[in-house]
Scaffold this motif. Structure first.
Motif, mmCIF file in Angstrom:
data_model
loop_
_atom_site.group_PDB
_atom_site.id
_atom_site.type_symbol
_atom_site.label_atom_id
_atom_site.label_comp_id
_atom_site.label_asym_id
_atom_site.label_seq_id
_atom_site.Cartn_x
_atom_site.Cartn_y
_atom_site.Cartn_z
ATOM 1 N N LYS A 250 0.876 -1.174 0.000
ATOM 2 C CA LYS A 250 0.000 0.000 0.000
ATOM 3 C C LYS A 250 0.912 1.222 0.000
ATOM 4 O O LYS A 250 1.586 1.506 0.981
ATOM 5 N N LEU A 251 0.955 1.923 -1.110
ATOM 6 C CA LEU A 251 1.927 3.008 -1.265
ATOM 7 C C LEU A 251 1.712 4.146 -0.272
ATOM 8 O O LEU A 251 2.661 4.860 0.068
ATOM 9 N N LYS A 252 0.492 4.315 0.224
ATOM 10 C CA LYS A 252 0.263 5.388 1.196
ATOM 11 C C LYS A 252 1.000 5.116 2.509
ATOM 12 O O LYS A 252 1.185 6.041 3.319
ATOM 13 N N ARG A 253 1.432 3.867 2.708
ATOM 14 C CA ARG A 253 2.198 3.535 3.914
ATOM 15 C C ARG A 253 3.695 3.791 3.737
ATOM 16 O O ARG A 253 4.464 3.693 4.687
ATOM 17 N N TRP A 254 4.090 4.078 2.510
ATOM 18 C CA TRP A 254 5.498 4.362 2.222
ATOM 19 C C TRP A 254 5.654 5.864 2.047
ATOM 20 O O TRP A 254 4.909 6.491 1.294
ATOM 21 N N PRO A 255 6.621 6.474 2.727
ATOM 22 C CA PRO A 255 6.770 7.932 2.646
ATOM 23 C C PRO A 255 7.289 8.393 1.286
ATOM 24 O O PRO A 255 8.040 7.688 0.623
ATOM 25 N N THR A 256 6.859 9.576 0.886
ATOM 26 C CA THR A 256 7.402 10.200 -0.319
ATOM 27 C C THR A 256 8.530 11.169 0.037
ATOM 28 O O THR A 256 9.212 11.687 -0.851
ATOM 29 N N ARG A 257 8.715 11.392 1.331
ATOM 30 C CA ARG A 257 9.780 12.278 1.817
ATOM 31 C C ARG A 257 10.261 11.768 3.169
ATOM 32 O O ARG A 257 9.439 11.388 4.015
ATOM 33 N N VAL A 258 11.566 11.727 3.359
ATOM 34 C CA VAL A 258 12.150 11.342 4.647
ATOM 35 C C VAL A 258 13.152 12.417 5.081
ATOM 36 O O VAL A 258 13.518 13.289 4.301
ATOM 37 N N GLU A 259 13.583 12.333 6.336
ATOM 38 C CA GLU A 259 14.558 13.285 6.858
ATOM 39 C C GLU A 259 15.803 13.291 5.977
ATOM 40 O O GLU A 259 16.341 12.235 5.640
#
Length: 287
Positions: A17-26
């Motif tokens: 589920k792509l919404k569980r994977w971030p599109t931006r990280v620190e």
């Protein structure tokens, strides 16, 4: 903060589920200078590893980049691979298939462009388009002689996924390591990049009205990617879902994943045979 490849790697059998994977990280860098230094170190190390890959000629590397429009595929390829010897690397961009390609099976045109041992091949889009854009727009399949009834069946897509998995398994068994990247871009960031392409004259050439039309199918593409990534993740050829809203961060992540894969091969310079050493000694004396 260390970049860990496993943080971005999909697991076989996991629900995607792509919404569980971030599109931006620190960010992994504290400043522009720090970013440039980190990228330069990665590029230099990648160049060394590519030299060993070329010299040993035991393995090939196939990098596959997929993502929504404006996800940054071109930029990542240009920056990360900037230090690689062009003789040992080839980039192939796959657009709409031509009439000859449409007469063959869907893996044919990409198979013709696979890297040989010692080489790095880069696919900017790939055979995965045949389970992505064709799933969102199944009418395209008519050009391949496939009926609407077939395209509407679950079995049709499962067969395509199975063909891809078996194909990549064959490549792995024969020395080609396949590294797959999905550049995970948010819809908001895509809009920002499209506006940039329209408003900044030097970027106008990047803009296509077709990109806006395809944006309307965002949810359909998201579902197609989820199904595809889930079905084609294996132990040997997992996907890497790379947060792509921050271009610099994405480049660093991709470079580290490639380096980790190359280091796992434990490449060493080929040893010289006794005959070759005698030839070298003879040449040395003549000099």
């Amino acid at each position: 903060m260390k970049i860990k490849s496993k943080d971005f790697r999909t697991q076989r059998g996991s629900k995607i589920k792509l919404k569980r994977w971030p599109t931006r990280v620190e960010p992994y860098f504290g400043s522009k200078d720090a970013y440039e230094e980190m990228l330069e170190e990665s590029v230099d190390e990648l160049s060394s590893q590519q030299g060993l890959l070329y010299a040993s000629a035991k393995y090939a590397l196939l990098l596959i980049f997929q993502g929504m429009d404006a996800a940054g595929k071109d930029g990542i390829i240009r920056h990360v691979m900037s230090g690689v010897n062009p003789q040992g690397c080839e980039v192939v961009s796959f657009k709409e298939p031509n009439s000859e390609e449409l007469k063959h099976d869907f893996l044919w045109r990409t198979t013709c462009n696979l890297p040989q041992r010692g080489q790095i091949g880069i696919f900017n889009r790939s055979y995965y388009e045949e389970v992505l854009i064709t799933k969102v727009h199944p009418e395209i399949l008519a050009n391949e002689g496939i009926s609407k009834e077939s395209a509407d069946s679950k079995e049709f897509w499962e067969c395509r996924y199975r063909s891809i998995v078996e194909f990549e398994g064959h490549l792995h068994r024969n020395g080609t390591r396949v590294i797959k990247f999905f550049l995970h871009l948010s819809k908001h960031e895509q809009r920002r990049r499209f506006l940039e392409r329209i408003e900044e004259p030097e970027k106008n050439w990047k803009f296509s009205a077709a990109d806006i039309r395809e944006r309307k199918y965002w949810d359909n593409y998201t579902k197609a990617y989820e199904d595809c990534i889930e079905a084609t993740t294996t132990r040997d050829t997992p996907w890497h879902i790379v947060p792509a809203d921050d271009k610099k961060n994405a480049r660093l992540i991709v470079s580290h994943i490639i380096l980790d894969e190359l280091k796992d091969l434990k490449l060493t310079p080929p040893s010289s045979s006794a005959a070759h050493r005698r030839e070298l000694n003879s040449a040395l004396k003549q000099l």
